[in-house]
Design a protein around this motif. Sequence first.
Motif, mmCIF file in Angstrom:
data_model
loop_
_atom_site.group_PDB
_atom_site.id
_atom_site.type_symbol
_atom_site.label_atom_id
_atom_site.label_comp_id
_atom_site.label_asym_id
_atom_site.label_seq_id
_atom_site.Cartn_x
_atom_site.Cartn_y
_atom_site.Cartn_z
ATOM 1 N N LEU A 62 0.864 -1.184 0.000
ATOM 2 C CA LEU A 62 0.000 0.000 0.000
ATOM 3 C C LEU A 62 0.899 1.231 0.000
ATOM 4 O O LEU A 62 1.502 1.568 1.022
ATOM 5 C CB LEU A 62 -0.918 -0.018 1.233
ATOM 6 C CG LEU A 62 -1.959 1.104 1.329
ATOM 7 C CD1 LEU A 62 -2.889 1.079 0.127
ATOM 8 C CD2 LEU A 62 -2.753 0.974 2.627
ATOM 9 N N LEU A 63 0.999 1.896 -1.166
ATOM 10 C CA LEU A 63 1.897 3.038 -1.322
ATOM 11 C C LEU A 63 1.185 4.331 -0.957
ATOM 12 O O LEU A 63 0.082 4.599 -1.437
ATOM 13 C CB LEU A 63 2.405 3.113 -2.767
ATOM 14 C CG LEU A 63 3.259 4.334 -3.118
ATOM 15 C CD1 LEU A 63 4.550 4.346 -2.296
ATOM 16 C CD2 LEU A 63 3.563 4.364 -4.612
ATOM 17 N N CYS A 64 1.852 5.121 -0.111
ATOM 18 C CA CYS A 64 1.385 6.468 0.208
ATOM 19 C C CYS A 64 2.501 7.414 -0.256
ATOM 20 O O CYS A 64 3.445 7.694 0.486
ATOM 21 C CB CYS A 64 1.127 6.600 1.707
ATOM 22 S SG CYS A 64 0.073 7.995 2.141
ATOM 23 N N PRO A 65 2.445 7.902 -1.506
ATOM 24 C CA PRO A 65 3.572 8.633 -2.081
ATOM 25 C C PRO A 65 3.791 9.981 -1.410
ATOM 26 O O PRO A 65 2.839 10.663 -1.014
ATOM 27 C CB PRO A 65 3.164 8.798 -3.549
ATOM 28 C CG PRO A 65 1.668 8.721 -3.532
ATOM 29 C CD PRO A 65 1.305 7.780 -2.433
ATOM 30 N N VAL A 66 5.070 10.368 -1.284
ATOM 31 C CA VAL A 66 5.433 11.640 -0.658
ATOM 32 C C VAL A 66 6.624 12.229 -1.401
ATOM 33 O O VAL A 66 7.319 11.541 -2.148
ATOM 34 C CB VAL A 66 5.812 11.437 0.827
ATOM 35 C CG1 VAL A 66 4.631 10.951 1.652
ATOM 36 C CG2 VAL A 66 6.990 10.476 0.957
ATOM 37 N N ASN A 67 6.833 13.523 -1.171
ATOM 38 C CA ASN A 67 8.085 14.152 -1.565
ATOM 39 C C ASN A 67 9.133 13.832 -0.508
ATOM 40 O O ASN A 67 8.846 13.909 0.686
ATOM 41 C CB ASN A 67 7.922 15.664 -1.686
ATOM 42 C CG ASN A 67 7.010 16.056 -2.834
ATOM 43 O OD1 ASN A 67 7.088 15.488 -3.917
ATOM 44 N ND2 ASN A 67 6.124 17.013 -2.586
ATOM 45 N N VAL A 68 10.328 13.454 -0.928
ATOM 46 C CA VAL A 68 11.362 13.085 0.034
ATOM 47 C C VAL A 68 12.430 14.159 0.169
ATOM 48 O O VAL A 68 13.444 13.947 0.836
ATOM 49 C CB VAL A 68 12.003 11.741 -0.357
ATOM 50 C CG1 VAL A 68 11.009 10.607 -0.206
ATOM 51 C CG2 VAL A 68 12.554 11.795 -1.783
ATOM 52 N N GLN A 69 12.222 15.321 -0.430
ATOM 53 C CA GLN A 69 13.092 16.472 -0.209
ATOM 54 C C GLN A 69 12.316 17.740 -0.539
ATOM 55 O O GLN A 69 11.304 17.697 -1.223
ATOM 56 C CB GLN A 69 14.366 16.380 -1.044
ATOM 57 C CG GLN A 69 14.160 16.429 -2.536
ATOM 58 C CD GLN A 69 15.461 16.234 -3.294
ATOM 59 O OE1 GLN A 69 16.369 15.559 -2.828
ATOM 60 N NE2 GLN A 69 15.557 16.862 -4.453
ATOM 61 N N GLY A 70 12.775 18.823 0.003
ATOM 62 C CA GLY A 70 12.067 20.080 -0.172
ATOM 63 C C GLY A 70 11.377 20.526 1.108
ATOM 64 O O GLY A 70 11.335 19.810 2.118
ATOM 65 N N ARG A 71 10.812 21.715 1.041
ATOM 66 C CA ARG A 71 10.232 22.330 2.232
ATOM 67 C C ARG A 71 9.051 21.545 2.778
ATOM 68 O O ARG A 71 8.876 21.425 3.985
ATOM 69 C CB ARG A 71 9.806 23.768 1.882
ATOM 70 C CG ARG A 71 9.255 24.524 3.069
ATOM 71 C CD ARG A 71 8.865 25.925 2.681
ATOM 72 N NE ARG A 71 8.337 26.653 3.818
ATOM 73 C CZ ARG A 71 7.800 27.868 3.745
ATOM 74 N NH1 ARG A 71 7.728 28.476 2.560
ATOM 75 N NH2 ARG A 71 7.362 28.469 4.828
ATOM 76 N N GLN A 72 8.228 20.956 1.917
ATOM 77 C CA GLN A 72 7.019 20.263 2.360
ATOM 78 C C GLN A 72 7.248 18.767 2.605
ATOM 79 O O GLN A 72 6.299 18.056 2.961
ATOM 80 C CB GLN A 72 5.918 20.436 1.315
ATOM 81 C CG GLN A 72 5.420 21.865 1.174
ATOM 82 C CD GLN A 72 4.784 22.362 2.467
ATOM 83 O OE1 GLN A 72 4.110 21.628 3.168
ATOM 84 N NE2 GLN A 72 5.024 23.635 2.768
#
Length: 413
Positions: free
Chosen positions: A168-178
């Motif tokens: 079950l993938l919950c995609p995210v940004n792994v760098q940056g402000r958010q």
Amino acid sequence: MANVIGVSALNRYVKTLLERDPVLADVALRGEISNFTHHFKTGHYYFSLKDEKCAVKAVMFRSDAQRVPFVPENGMRVIVRCRVSLFERDGAFQVYVQDMFPDGVGAMQLAFDQLKARLEKEGLFDAARKKMLPQTPRCVGLVTSKTGAALQDILQVTARRCPMAHLLLCPVNVQGRQAAADVVRAIRTLDESGRADVIIVARGGGSREDLWVFNDEAIARCVYACRTPVVSAIGHEIDFTILDFAADVRAPTPSAAAELVMPDMAARLWQARRTFASIGRLARERCARCEERLGALRASPALENARRRPHRLAENLALQAARAKELSARRMQDAQARLAHAAQLAESLNPYGVLARGYGIVYSEGRAVKSAQGLRRGDALRVLLASQTLECTFERAREGGAAGSFTEETADR
């Protein structure tokens, strides 16, 4: 001659010029902290940023300061995201800081050590609260970039070790402000859904700056509060982040995390086959031993005695039954003889039997008369015969008993 304006108008005009400039609205500024003051009442940071030649005043308000994962100190080199403006009341040119990051290995290590020591003191890294990983997870939650190499590494290991596993993938940004906020939100979403048995937070390799987002305090506290076991898989084996200490298990790489979480079904199948073969072999050996023992028991004298014993018991029982029957018959004959003798005796003592032989019983005033003594002439007598009763009057008595005779007055049947 120039127009005459007030100080307030001047300051307001300059402030407007600065804030309208798009370049100055979002600036990344590098410098060394000096004159640092933490206003404990408001929570704001006041300091200056300087380089070899110049300095500029800086303000970081409480809402932004709370997100800084380290304690700023004088002499620390940092990079800040800020906007340039003017403090209108004092005419002070200054920058308003929104984010702050350590600049350089020394400053970053100091910030890391500060946060690690503080969270460790609060108990966020205690081994006693670490949760065990499930042996066979039904669903594995993934918190990582959907386009990153980490996801591909996990998918490859999963396809090799446990092809039927549900991811079950919950995609995210792994760098940056958010990125930090995205990671926190993804972990909470998976945990609250109750669908994932374990959560892997993964990111591929990168520089220390690239991995810095996983040193965020909010991520560490989110993992600490998570009810689902969390595996940290950030960077390579030599890379350590705050998340590694807060997680229940740290994996050196995303691939290693998948190795830890996903059961090796081929190895389990091989082990199951080996176990079944061992069980079959042990069962055959035991059956053989049982057959040997059964053969020995069949040939043993004890078994032969056991076989003969029921026959001996039956013979003994038949003998005892015959004896009991003979004794019972004998006792019955004795009882019948005694009964006949008692009947004869009773018959001999039966007064009606005596009357039947011609005898009579004399009564006077309701009592049997055994002797004439006491009788007077004229006394009324009743003589009971076998089938008659005689009403008589006593006249006299003669000696000689039965040889004498009576004078009959009346005879009533």
